[in-house]
Design an enzyme around this catalytic site. Structure first.
Site, PDB file in Angstrom:
ATOM      1  N   PHE A   1       0.834  -1.202   0.000  1.00 14.13           N
ATOM      2  CA  PHE A   1       0.000   0.000   0.000  1.00 14.13           C
ATOM      3  C   PHE A   1       0.869   1.253   0.000  1.00 14.13           C
ATOM      4  CE2 PHE A   1      -2.347  -3.216   2.416  1.00 14.13           C
ATOM      5  CZ  PHE A   1      -3.655  -3.111   1.955  1.00 14.13           C
ATOM      6  N   ASP A   2       0.484   2.255  -0.792  1.00 13.32           N
ATOM      7  CA  ASP A   2       0.968   3.606  -0.577  1.00 13.32           C
ATOM      8  C   ASP A   2       0.258   4.141   0.669  1.00 13.32           C
ATOM      9  OD1 ASP A   2       2.115   6.143  -1.000  1.00 13.32           O
ATOM     10  OD2 ASP A   2       0.391   6.786  -2.185  1.00 13.32           O
TER      11      ASP A   2
END
Length: 361
Positions: free
Chosen positions: A203-204
């Site tokens: 995930f960013d």
């Protein structure tokens, strides 16, 4: 945002609906089959995938666009005994199935599993080819939603969806606006060796797990103002972003392995891959996760360096980011990526403001 389904209260009396469900489930469980039955929706982590993310349908899509619906449906019927090739979500779905197998070994009677739903606006006539393809690859997908040309977005909440994956960015935006975690999937430009035993999800941070609050500061006032803002608000949790609830759902299943002393052999591993600098702006991110009661297995702060080379080492089954230039860099190096069209980042490309079309009066 989409939420984890609450656990059912333990009550002596079952409602009529629960009795009907229990009776139907008992009947199906009594049938001799090696195919696992899908879990009860409110107990599951529901992943809805479109047919074009699960399978590579580039040829079929071109027929639809060039020759129209009737020719497209006729082609699919004619070729329904030919399995479709895997698409970008295929390895992710296989990894979900592996996690389910491990969970069933530890918790034979538990319904806290991934439930995969095929969510497509295809006509029902195309369903036979989709079913044949799913059976060809041995995928455990029992729930279908085929809407015959209508948008399936209205059905996502009815299916209690935790994550929706599509190749149609308009549908993804509609889903996010409905409070459903969603992303637009892209096939990587070269093959990558992915784990067969562990689901790996990257995930960013900003505008993905977290809101775009800090991203707005960067875009409008620059990095110095951003660092000052993050230091000042270090102990103030960031607001949640569109994918927070999916990380929450993954954590819920991870804890089931930890409870059986399987932390080191857990088949789910999560990664935070952020352009933030650790010393200047990392503490707020980690404290926010702690406040939420969530764990991330690996946190990687890149201080603005490209994400693609690092993702090439991680080899996730899916990588979520809100900025297309990160998606482009990742997929060029073999990472299956998913764009989250959320927040102020959609107005920029490589740090430059995209000119918006003038609104007509």
């Amino acid at each position: 945002m989409s939420e984890i389904k609450p656990e059912e209260p333990a009550t002596a009396e079952l409602s009529a609906e629960e009795k009907d469900w229990a009776a139907a489930k008992a009947f199906f469980d009594s049938l001799k089959t090696k195919v696992p039955r899908p879990p009860k929706p409110q107990n599951a982590v529901t992943i809805a995938v479109s047919s074009r993310t699960l399978f590579n349908m580039v040829t079929e899509r071109k027929i639809y666009e060039d020759d129209g619906l009737e020719t497209y449906v006729g082609f699919q019927v004619k070729h329904e005994d030919e399995p479709l090739k895997p698409g970008p979500a295929f390895p992710f779905v296989k990894a979900l199935m592996n996690v389910n197998s491990r969970l069933r070994e530890l918790y034979p009677d538990s319904e806290e599993l991934f439930d995969i739903v095929l969510m497509t606006n295809n006509h029902a006539e195309v369903g036979v080819r989709l079913i044949n393809s799913i059976n060809h690859y041995g995928l455990t997908i029992e729930r279908f939603c085929m809407t015959g040309g209508e948008s399936p977005i209205g059905y996502l909440k009815a299916y209690m969806t935790n994550l929706y994956l599509s190749k149609d960015s308009k549908k993804v935006i509609d889903a996010i606006e409905e409070g459903i975690a969603a992303a637009t999937m892209f096939m990587s430009e070269k093959e990558s060796n992915l784990s067969d035993t562990q689901l790996r999800v990257a995930f960013d941070g900003d505008a993905v797990l977290f809101s775009d609050e800090s991203e707005i500061i960067v875009k409008q006032h620059g990095l110095d103002s951003f660092f000052e803002h993050e230091k000042k608000n270090e102990d103030k949790p960031l607001a949640q972003g569109p994918l927070k609830c999916f990380l929450e759902a993954l954590g819920k299943l991870q804890r089931k392995f930890y409870e059986k002393n399987e932390r080191m052999n857990c088949p789910i591993r999560t990664f935070l891959v952020t352009a933030r600098s650790a010393a200047s702006s990392g503490a707020r991110v980690l404290k926010t996760l702690r406040t939420w009661g969530l764990e991330i297995d690996e946190a990687l702060f890149l201080a603005g360096a490209p994400k693609g080379p690092l993702l090439q080492k991680i080899r996730p089954h899916i990588f979520f980011d809100d900025q297309m230039f990160h998606i482009e860099g990742a997929k060029e190096l073999g990472t299956i990526s998913a764009h989250v069209p959320y927040g102020i980042g959609q107005k920029y490309h490589k740090g430059k403001l995209i000119e918006q079309p003038e609104k007509k009066e």
